[in-house]
Design a protein around this motif. Sequence first.
Motif, short mmCIF file in Angstrom:
data_model
loop_
_atom_site.label_atom_id
_atom_site.label_comp_id
_atom_site.label_asym_id
_atom_site.label_seq_id
_atom_site.Cartn_x
_atom_site.Cartn_y
_atom_site.Cartn_z
N ARG A 184 0.88 -1.17 0.00
CA ARG A 184 0.00 0.00 0.00
C ARG A 184 0.92 1.22 0.00
O ARG A 184 1.58 1.49 0.99
N TYR B 252 -2.41 5.18 -2.84
CA TYR B 252 -3.12 6.22 -2.11
C TYR B 252 -2.42 7.53 -2.45
O TYR B 252 -1.21 7.55 -2.65
N LYS C 40 -3.34 6.98 8.44
CA LYS C 40 -3.29 5.64 7.86
C LYS C 40 -1.97 4.95 8.18
O LYS C 40 -1.95 3.74 8.42
N MET D 239 -2.09 3.63 11.67
CA MET D 239 -3.00 2.48 11.78
C MET D 239 -2.47 1.27 10.98
O MET D 239 -3.19 0.30 10.79
N GLN D 240 -1.23 1.37 10.49
CA GLN D 240 -0.59 0.34 9.67
C GLN D 240 -1.38 0.03 8.41
O GLN D 240 -1.48 -1.11 7.97
N GLU D 241 -1.95 1.09 7.80
CA GLU D 241 -2.71 0.95 6.56
C GLU D 241 -1.93 1.46 5.35
O GLU D 241 -2.44 1.43 4.23
N ILE D 242 -0.73 1.96 5.57
CA ILE D 242 0.18 2.40 4.49
C ILE D 242 1.52 1.73 4.76
O ILE D 242 2.01 1.74 5.89
N ASP D 243 2.11 1.16 3.70
CA ASP D 243 3.39 0.45 3.85
C ASP D 243 4.58 1.29 3.42
O ASP D 243 5.69 1.09 3.93
#
Length: 162
Positions: free
Chosen positions: A6, A36, A70, A73-77
């Motif tokens: 991500r 994103y 994000k 919240m560990q929603e972007i790498d």
Amino acid sequence: MQQTKRIAIIAHNNKKNDVLEWAKFNRFFLAQHELYATGTTGKLLEQEIGIPVHKLQSGPLGGDQQIGAKISMQEIDILIFFWDPLEPQPHDPDVKALLRIAVVWNIPIACNRASADFLITSPLMRVEYQPYLPDYQEYLNHNYDQQTTKVRQEQPVSLDTA
């Protein structure tokens, strides 16, 4: 971190052409991942490379902070952020906060074309990867203990002795 990464892509106005050229050159690679981006950058990326992009607010309207949330919240790498070091930004505190939160959560950051090229050509981009996630529990516990002590010390003492 899954094999499909991500990736957040952000570019300041004077760097939009740079990020678009970079994205066009790396279109095949980017198509294999979930993208994103902040407002205008996301729209331009979709038009230029024809790949769906999750578009958030424009940076000055809170998009940088949305990306930061994000990340926390560990929603972007991965963060690809072509920022302009020569032009003052009205939302500079947001930019610094975004870069800080990316470092706090130990995600890879590329701030220009060369670092983005090195990052996406890493062998780790093509496999599952488990990054070291800092454990902030000790920090949270220590901070809580300090604040509890401080609040207790600052509470007024009751003068009612009856």
